[in-house]
Design a protein around this motif. Structure first.
Motif, PDB file in Angstrom:
ATOM      1  N   GLY A 180      14.057   7.766 -18.550  1.00 15.01           N
ATOM      2  CA  GLY A 180      14.001   6.309 -18.414  1.00 15.01           C
ATOM      3  C   GLY A 180      13.797   5.870 -17.343  1.00 15.01           C
ATOM      4  O   GLY A 180      12.914   4.746 -17.059  1.00 15.01           O
ATOM      5  N   MET A 181      14.453   6.349 -16.344  1.00 14.86           N
ATOM      6  CA  MET A 181      14.328   6.182 -14.895  1.00 14.86           C
ATOM      7  C   MET A 181      12.967   6.360 -14.246  1.00 14.86           C
ATOM      8  O   MET A 181      12.535   5.497 -13.618  1.00 14.86           O
ATOM      9  N   VAL A 182      12.190   7.266 -14.879  1.00  8.04           N
ATOM     10  CA  VAL A 182      10.684   7.561 -14.305  1.00  8.04           C
ATOM     11  C   VAL A 182       9.792   6.183 -14.893  1.00  8.04           C
ATOM     12  O   VAL A 182       9.178   5.759 -13.963  1.00  8.04           O
ATOM     13  N   VAL A 183      10.025   5.741 -16.125  1.00  7.84           N
ATOM     14  CA  VAL A 183       9.235   4.703 -16.378  1.00  7.84           C
ATOM     15  C   VAL A 183       9.326   3.572 -15.629  1.00  7.84           C
ATOM     16  O   VAL A 183       8.610   2.921 -15.133  1.00  7.84           O
ATOM     17  N   GLN A 184      10.899   3.255 -15.551  1.00  8.40           N
ATOM     18  CA  GLN A 184      11.135   2.191 -14.246  1.00  8.40           C
ATOM     19  C   GLN A 184      10.372   2.378 -13.124  1.00  8.40           C
ATOM     20  O   GLN A 184       9.926   1.566 -12.540  1.00  8.40           O
ATOM     21  N   ALA A 185      10.888   3.475 -12.633  1.00  3.87           N
ATOM     22  CA  ALA A 185       9.944   4.022 -11.171  1.00  3.87           C
ATOM     23  C   ALA A 185       8.420   3.610 -11.136  1.00  3.87           C
ATOM     24  O   ALA A 185       8.024   3.171 -10.349  1.00  3.87           O
ATOM     25  N   ILE A 186       7.887   3.906 -12.093  1.00  3.81           N
ATOM     26  CA  ILE A 186       6.283   3.763 -12.192  1.00  3.81           C
ATOM     27  C   ILE A 186       6.089   2.289 -12.439  1.00  3.81           C
ATOM     28  O   ILE A 186       5.195   1.794 -11.749  1.00  3.81           O
ATOM     29  N   GLN A 187       6.761   1.393 -13.164  1.00  2.00           N
ATOM     30  CA  GLN A 187       6.539   0.130 -13.258  1.00  2.00           C
ATOM     31  C   GLN A 187       6.802  -0.452 -11.875  1.00  2.00           C
ATOM     32  O   GLN A 187       6.274  -1.603 -11.455  1.00  2.00           O
ATOM     33  N   ALA A 188       7.880   0.141 -11.128  1.00  2.00           N
ATOM     34  CA  ALA A 188       8.044  -0.626  -9.834  1.00  2.00           C
ATOM     35  C   ALA A 188       7.054  -0.161  -8.687  1.00  2.00           C
ATOM     36  O   ALA A 188       7.124  -0.539  -7.689  1.00  2.00           O
ATOM     37  N   GLY A 189       6.120   0.730  -9.148  1.00  2.00           N
ATOM     38  CA  GLY A 189       5.218   0.958  -7.902  1.00  2.00           C
ATOM     39  C   GLY A 189       5.024   2.424  -7.672  1.00  2.00           C
ATOM     40  O   GLY A 189       4.186   2.654  -6.808  1.00  2.00           O
ATOM     41  N   ALA A 190       5.812   3.246  -8.254  1.00  2.00           N
ATOM     42  CA  ALA A 190       5.642   4.538  -7.898  1.00  2.00           C
ATOM     43  C   ALA A 190       4.500   5.286  -8.312  1.00  2.00           C
ATOM     44  O   ALA A 190       3.907   5.048  -9.601  1.00  2.00           O
ATOM     45  N   GLN A 214       0.806  -1.036  -0.161  1.00  2.00           N
ATOM     46  CA  GLN A 214       0.151  -0.086  -0.118  1.00  2.00           C
ATOM     47  C   GLN A 214       0.837   1.228   0.058  1.00  2.00           C
ATOM     48  O   GLN A 214       0.250   2.264  -0.077  1.00  2.00           O
ATOM     49  N   ALA A 215       2.098   1.129   0.120  1.00  2.00           N
ATOM     50  CA  ALA A 215       2.913   2.227   0.322  1.00  2.00           C
ATOM     51  C   ALA A 215       2.662   3.109  -0.916  1.00  2.00           C
ATOM     52  O   ALA A 215       2.623   2.916  -1.842  1.00  2.00           O
ATOM     53  N   LYS A 216       2.802   4.487  -0.551  1.00  2.00           N
ATOM     54  CA  LYS A 216       2.653   5.484  -1.691  1.00  2.00           C
ATOM     55  C   LYS A 216       4.186   6.354  -1.650  1.00  2.00           C
ATOM     56  O   LYS A 216       4.478   7.101  -0.859  1.00  2.00           O
ATOM     57  N   VAL A 217       4.503   6.134  -2.953  1.00  2.00           N
ATOM     58  CA  VAL A 217       5.933   6.904  -3.136  1.00  2.00           C
ATOM     59  C   VAL A 217       5.857   7.936  -4.302  1.00  2.00           C
ATOM     60  O   VAL A 217       5.401   7.236  -5.427  1.00  2.00           O
ATOM     61  N   ILE A 218       6.327   9.100  -4.228  1.00  2.00           N
ATOM     62  CA  ILE A 218       6.536   9.827  -5.240  1.00  2.00           C
ATOM     63  C   ILE A 218       7.841   9.991  -5.701  1.00  2.00           C
ATOM     64  O   ILE A 218       8.817  10.282  -4.782  1.00  2.00           O
ATOM     65  N   MET A 219       8.434   9.783  -6.711  1.00  2.00           N
ATOM     66  CA  MET A 219       9.936   9.744  -7.106  1.00  2.00           C
ATOM     67  C   MET A 219      10.180  11.216  -7.646  1.00  2.00           C
ATOM     68  O   MET A 219       9.398  11.833  -8.209  1.00  2.00           O
ATOM     69  N   CYS A 220      11.422  11.449  -7.317  1.00  2.00           N
ATOM     70  CA  CYS A 220      12.025  12.837  -7.630  1.00  2.00           C
ATOM     71  C   CYS A 220      13.201  12.559  -8.627  1.00  2.00           C
ATOM     72  O   CYS A 220      14.276  11.792  -8.311  1.00  2.00           O
ATOM     73  N   SER A 221      12.961  13.281  -9.726  1.00  2.00           N
ATOM     74  CA  SER A 221      14.208  13.085 -10.631  1.00  2.00           C
ATOM     75  C   SER A 221      14.649  14.457 -11.384  1.00  2.00           C
ATOM     76  O   SER A 221      13.809  15.524 -11.172  1.00  2.00           O
ATOM     77  N   ALA A 222      15.773  14.456 -11.536  1.00  2.00           N
ATOM     78  CA  ALA A 222      16.590  15.586 -12.369  1.00  2.00           C
ATOM     79  C   ALA A 222      15.852  15.537 -13.960  1.00  2.00           C
ATOM     80  O   ALA A 222      15.357  14.576 -14.464  1.00  2.00           O
ATOM     81  N   MET A 223      15.997  16.461 -14.714  1.00  2.72           N
ATOM     82  CA  MET A 223      15.515  16.722 -15.987  1.00  2.72           C
ATOM     83  C   MET A 223      16.365  15.516 -16.628  1.00  2.72           C
ATOM     84  O   MET A 223      17.564  15.392 -16.266  1.00  2.72           O
ATOM     85  N   GLY A 224      15.819  15.007 -17.510  1.00  6.50           N
ATOM     86  CA  GLY A 224      16.656  14.053 -18.439  1.00  6.50           C
ATOM     87  C   GLY A 224      16.866  12.540 -18.056  1.00  6.50           C
ATOM     88  O   GLY A 224      17.639  11.728 -18.533  1.00  6.50           O
ATOM     89  N   GLN A 225      16.218  12.437 -17.006  1.00  7.86           N
ATOM     90  CA  GLN A 225      16.020  11.017 -16.409  1.00  7.86           C
ATOM     91  C   GLN A 225      14.790  10.238 -16.585  1.00  7.86           C
ATOM     92  O   GLN A 225      14.335   9.335 -15.869  1.00  7.86           O
TER      93      GLN A 225
END
Length: 119
Positions: free
Chosen positions: A87-97, A74-85
């Motif tokens: 690909g990482m964002v997609v990975q993060a959403i797939q991981a449950g962000a 149930q954890a709610k996590v919002i990822m923070c990234s620098a511009m140009g990341q």
């Protein structure tokens, strides 16, 4: 008002996020400087939400996100990234962000994301 855990390896970034959150009426109940600390803090303080930096030493954000989600689906996590990341964002959403915010942070965007995630 949400109880939030702020995770970022840069102390000044944590301060900035804390400032935005407290002015937005939320409570910061914990801080962590890397993924390992984030996992430890999460189980200790049981936050409503986590803001998690992606790029950190020792253990990066996506790795920590996966472990937190394993321990608490149930954890709610919002990822923070620098511009140009992107690909990482997609990975993060797939991981449950639940969402992501881009640095440099805009207060409205941060609070909007939190509102959206907490419903």
């Amino acid at each position: 008002m949400a109880k939030i855990l702020v995770v970022d390896d840069a102390a000044f970034m944590r301060m900035m996020v804390k400032d935005i959150l407290t002015k937005g009426g939320h409570e910061v109940i914990g801080e962590a400087a890397n993924g390992e600390e984030a996992i430890e803090q999460y189980s200790k303080v049981k936050p409503d939400l986590v803001t998690m930096d992606i790029t950190m030493p020792i253990m990066e954000g996506i790795e920590a996100l996966k472990i937190i989600k394993q321990n608490d689906p149930q954890a709610k996590v919002i990822m923070c990234s620098a511009m140009g990341q992107q690909g990482m964002v997609v990975q993060a959403i797939q991981a449950g962000a639940k969402d992501f915010i881009v640095k440099p942070f805009q207060a409205e965007r941060v609070l909007e994301a939190i509102q959206k995630v907490l419903g």
